[in-house]
Design a protein around this motif. Structure first.
Motif, mmCIF file in Angstrom:
data_model
loop_
_atom_site.group_PDB
_atom_site.id
_atom_site.type_symbol
_atom_site.label_atom_id
_atom_site.label_comp_id
_atom_site.label_asym_id
_atom_site.label_seq_id
_atom_site.Cartn_x
_atom_site.Cartn_y
_atom_site.Cartn_z
ATOM 1 N N PRO A 2 0.832 -1.210 0.000
ATOM 2 C CA PRO A 2 0.000 0.000 0.000
ATOM 3 C C PRO A 2 0.865 1.259 0.000
ATOM 4 N N THR A 3 0.286 2.344 -0.490
ATOM 5 C CA THR A 3 0.992 3.627 -0.493
ATOM 6 C C THR A 3 0.925 4.239 0.905
ATOM 7 N N GLN A 6 -2.501 5.620 1.556
ATOM 8 C CA GLN A 6 -3.461 4.568 1.884
ATOM 9 C C GLN A 6 -3.302 4.120 3.332
ATOM 10 N N ILE A 29 -5.947 -6.011 0.175
ATOM 11 C CA ILE A 29 -5.580 -5.236 -1.008
ATOM 12 C C ILE A 29 -6.095 -5.970 -2.232
ATOM 13 N N ASP A 30 -6.881 -5.264 -3.050
ATOM 14 C CA ASP A 30 -7.369 -5.830 -4.307
ATOM 15 C C ASP A 30 -6.179 -5.892 -5.272
ATOM 16 N N GLN A 31 -5.815 -7.070 -5.711
ATOM 17 C CA GLN A 31 -4.629 -7.255 -6.545
ATOM 18 C C GLN A 31 -4.769 -6.614 -7.930
ATOM 19 N N THR A 33 -6.661 -3.706 -8.722
ATOM 20 C CA THR A 33 -6.703 -2.250 -8.687
ATOM 21 C C THR A 33 -5.745 -1.634 -7.682
ATOM 22 N N LYS A 34 -5.192 -2.449 -6.764
ATOM 23 C CA LYS A 34 -4.305 -2.011 -5.680
ATOM 24 C C LYS A 34 -5.027 -1.148 -4.649
ATOM 25 N N ASN A 35 -6.351 -1.189 -4.633
ATOM 26 C CA ASN A 35 -7.135 -0.497 -3.614
ATOM 27 C C ASN A 35 -7.221 -1.362 -2.362
ATOM 28 N N LEU A 50 -5.639 4.535 -4.280
ATOM 29 C CA LEU A 50 -4.199 4.766 -4.239
ATOM 30 C C LEU A 50 -3.828 6.162 -3.755
#
Length: 57
Positions: A2-3, A6, A29-31, A33-35, A50
Motif C-alpha cells: 500500500p501507499t 493509503q 488489497i485488491d490485486q 486495482t491495488k485499492n 491509491l
C-alpha cells in the motif's frame, strides 16, 4: 504494497470504526486495482484508493 497515503487513511478509518464499536472483519488489497478494501460491522464496506481517498459502499 500500500501507499503511504493509503496507510494513513487506513489507520484513521480503522480508529473511527473501532471507536464506534464496529468490528473490523477484513482488510485486504485488491490485486487488480491495488485499492484497500475494509469490511467492518455488518454492512460497512470501505474502499481506499491509491491517492488515499476513501468511499463507503
Amino acid at each position: 504494497m500500500p501507499t503511504v497515503k493509503q496507510l494513513k487513511t487506513l489507520f484513521i478509518l480503522s480508529f473511527w470504526a473501532t471507536k464506534m464499536y464496529l468490528p473490523v472483519f477484513l482488510v485486504r488489497i485488491d490485486q487488480r486495482t491495488k485499492n484497500i478494501v475494509i469490511l467492518a460491522g455488518e454492512e460497512n464496506e470501505i474502499i481506499i484508493y491509491l491517492n488515499g481517498k476513501s468511499r463507503y459502499v
